[in-house]
Design a protein around this motif. Structure first.
Motif, PDB file in Angstrom:
ATOM      1  N   ILE A  31       0.844  -1.207   0.000  1.00 27.75           N
ATOM      2  CA  ILE A  31       0.000   0.000   0.000  1.00 27.75           C
ATOM      3  C   ILE A  31       0.878   1.255   0.000  1.00 27.75           C
ATOM      4  CG2 ILE A  31      -1.976  -1.085   1.138  1.00 27.75           C
ATOM      5  CD1 ILE A  31      -1.010   0.219   3.784  1.00 27.75           C
ATOM      6  N   LYS A  32       0.252   2.400  -0.288  1.00 32.37           N
ATOM      7  CA  LYS A  32       0.968   3.672  -0.307  1.00 32.37           C
ATOM      8  C   LYS A  32       0.312   4.573   0.732  1.00 32.37           C
ATOM      9  CE  LYS A  32       2.017   3.115  -5.194  1.00 32.37           C
ATOM     10  NZ  LYS A  32       3.472   2.963  -5.032  1.00 32.37           N
ATOM     11  N   ILE A  33       1.106   5.038   1.664  1.00 33.05           N
ATOM     12  CA  ILE A  33       0.525   5.743   2.814  1.00 33.05           C
ATOM     13  C   ILE A  33       1.035   7.173   2.993  1.00 33.05           C
ATOM     14  CG2 ILE A  33       0.121   3.647   4.151  1.00 33.05           C
ATOM     15  CD1 ILE A  33       2.682   4.473   5.790  1.00 33.05           C
ATOM     16  N   ASN A  34       0.268   7.910   3.760  1.00 33.69           N
ATOM     17  CA  ASN A  34       0.698   9.157   4.368  1.00 33.69           C
ATOM     18  C   ASN A  34       0.882   8.864   5.858  1.00 33.69           C
ATOM     19  OD1 ASN A  34      -0.202  11.805   2.461  1.00 33.69           O
ATOM     20  ND2 ASN A  34      -1.190   9.874   1.990  1.00 33.69           N
ATOM     21  N   VAL A  35       1.964   9.343   6.431  1.00 36.65           N
ATOM     22  CA  VAL A  35       2.167   9.142   7.862  1.00 36.65           C
ATOM     23  C   VAL A  35       2.444  10.496   8.522  1.00 36.65           C
ATOM     24  CG1 VAL A  35       4.562   8.467   7.394  1.00 36.65           C
ATOM     25  CG2 VAL A  35       3.586   8.000   9.623  1.00 36.65           C
ATOM     26  N   ALA A  36       1.750  10.744   9.628  1.00 34.68           N
ATOM     27  CA  ALA A  36       1.917  12.015  10.349  1.00 34.68           C
ATOM     28  C   ALA A  36       2.217  11.717  11.808  1.00 34.68           C
ATOM     29  CB  ALA A  36       0.643  12.851  10.251  1.00 34.68           C
ATOM     30  N   ILE A  37       3.065  12.521  12.392  1.00 32.52           N
ATOM     31  CA  ILE A  37       3.395  12.364  13.813  1.00 32.52           C
ATOM     32  C   ILE A  37       3.258  13.718  14.498  1.00 32.52           C
ATOM     33  CG2 ILE A  37       5.267  11.827  15.438  1.00 32.52           C
ATOM     34  CD1 ILE A  37       6.257   9.748  13.375  1.00 32.52           C
ATOM     35  N   THR A  38       2.516  13.723  15.611  1.00 34.10           N
ATOM     36  CA  THR A  38       2.401  14.967  16.384  1.00 34.10           C
ATOM     37  C   THR A  38       3.128  14.779  17.712  1.00 34.10           C
ATOM     38  OG1 THR A  38       0.364  14.260  17.474  1.00 34.10           O
ATOM     39  CG2 THR A  38       0.133  15.517  15.438  1.00 34.10           C
ATOM     40  N   ASP A  39       3.506  15.891  18.305  1.00 37.84           N
ATOM     41  CA  ASP A  39       4.156  15.815  19.615  1.00 37.84           C
ATOM     42  C   ASP A  39       3.100  15.809  20.717  1.00 37.84           C
ATOM     43  OD1 ASP A  39       3.224  18.394  19.902  1.00 37.84           O
ATOM     44  OD2 ASP A  39       5.188  19.336  19.732  1.00 37.84           O
ATOM     45  N   ASP A  40       3.543  15.939  21.954  1.00 36.22           N
ATOM     46  CA  ASP A  40       2.638  15.897  23.103  1.00 36.22           C
ATOM     47  C   ASP A  40       1.660  17.067  23.115  1.00 36.22           C
ATOM     48  OD1 ASP A  40       5.204  17.366  23.647  1.00 36.22           O
ATOM     49  OD2 ASP A  40       4.027  18.009  25.376  1.00 36.22           O
ATOM     50  N   GLY A  41       1.971  18.118  22.359  1.00 43.17           N
ATOM     51  CA  GLY A  41       1.064  19.265  22.273  1.00 43.17           C
ATOM     52  C   GLY A  41       0.078  19.156  21.122  1.00 43.17           C
ATOM     53  N   GLY A  42       0.113  18.020  20.411  1.00 46.18           N
ATOM     54  CA  GLY A  42      -0.800  17.823  19.294  1.00 46.18           C
ATOM     55  C   GLY A  42      -0.373  18.561  18.031  1.00 46.18           C
ATOM     56  N   ASN A  43       0.817  19.142  18.077  1.00 50.33           N
ATOM     57  CA  ASN A  43       1.323  19.904  16.930  1.00 50.33           C
ATOM     58  C   ASN A  43       2.154  19.007  16.010  1.00 50.33           C
ATOM     59  OD1 ASN A  43       0.467  22.664  17.801  1.00 50.33           O
ATOM     60  ND2 ASN A  43       1.719  22.076  19.575  1.00 50.33           N
TER      61      ASN A  43
END
Lengths: 142, 142, 142, 142
Positions: A31-43
């Motif tokens: 599959i082909k994905i988008n991956v996002a990571i936020t910090d503890d502040g949700g940013n």
């Protein structure tokens, strides 16, 4: 009285490795994905879109990561939690950015919520597998 | 390592002819439509509203075209795909611009996603017929 | 008549290396940055925030990358271009996402616009240096 | 007492020809433009983006057309009108979609405001020349 408290937050270095792990898992799954990571502040802390991964998932992956960091549970846990409470099922889903299907998982370090990861591009189950691959990188680096 | 990959995108000339074909099909069907075409990046490339076509469809047609380009499947395929998964049925529909009823179709050239077309103004089936008329123009010009 | 034209777009692999190069340049300069990369369609392709980099720059870096990809010139070129035309100076700056200060540079490959990079966290000049470090990675991989 | 009044609105057929005329003028000038046309209600009636025309202008061209239709004067007339009134110069420019630089012209038929055209991609003067080419098509078809 203490004027402050300490928090943990995921680091840039591990975020790079997490996104790499999620994308390589996606290749395994075909599959082909988008991956996002936020910090503890949700940013937003990190983001990667694989070549030809769906554009629609640019937003969905970020919302999953945000939801995970912002409430501290996996996005897959939301539907079972609200399905028998119609005021939530019809109401809370309108909350901006709230995502109630799988693929978003909180990043927990030493019992503390340190961020969230969201994957979008496959089925909810495939997305979650990619996210877990990324979380394994965190575990191996504690 | 390759710094780039090649993509195809629909051209201005074909977009003009596609919109013309969709509008003439609508006349045949006795409906008045809005037709929107986005490129491979989901950005508006062309738009046409027939005289007296519904204003509400200005946005709907654009969202259908965007959804088709941004996920690579017809908008009519969304509901069957999510109807038995309540977390998607109640959740993913809140994604900005996502449209889950017929009338949006991806533009695929040589196996590559090159854009999307969205039609709104008739029933979902009629809208899809208009969109297909436009896609026939693409096939005749490859 | 041709139904399509060919485009180039930056690849996931190079985006990872570009963000790494920008962040290492920032370390050299003693600043903490956010770096965003969009593809040729102006859609987010990669993003990285260094530890303790300013939150305000999460959005600014993305807007710089978008502006660079969406108009094809460095964001630093906007102010000199509009400063003596008050209708632009007071008017065009209200365009959604348009950023008119340095730190955003288009990614051009073989004369074609293939994306944009935006850096935010230092001065406009420092941000541009980080962006240029990332663009050098592209040049070395053609 | 009369319960209604008659309005004029540009037709689909002429909109197709107007956009074609604007794009051909842009080719003559060596620029790549986005052209948008709204009807008398300020709603999008037609839109065309030339191949490789700037993405940033997708929005700007539509805002110019809207402004022209929504106030009945060319967008180039706004700055001279507000420049010596600071409450307008600093205030009214924040009005959503209001564009105060050239490239947007109202479509007037028999003294009635029947729509607006907006062009973006070149200088304000070049954009206005393209818009005027489109308006000539209207004049030739009355």
């Amino acid at each position: 009285m203490k004027a402050f408290y300490k928090k943990l937050s995921i680091s840039e270095k591990i975020v790079t490795k997490m996104m790499e792990a999620a994308c390589r898992k996606a290749e395994e799954l075909g599959i082909k994905i988008n991956v996002a990571i936020t910090d503890d502040g949700g940013n937003l802390k990190g983001f990667m879109r694989m070549d030809d991964a769906p554009l629609l998932s640019v937003e969905i992956s970020q919302n999953k990561a945000y939801t995970a960091a912002a409430f501290g549970i996996a996005t897959s846990e939301w539907y079972p939690m609200i399905k028998d409470e119609p005021e939530l099922l019809y109401g809370i889903v309108h909350t901006d950015r709230l995502t109630i299907f799988g693929g978003g998982i909180p990043i927990v370090i030493d019992g503390q919520l340190a961020g969230g990861i969201g994957v979008s591009g496959g089925t909810a189950e495939q997305d979650a597998l990619c996210a877990e691959s990324a979380l394994n990188v965190v575990k191996q680096n504690l």
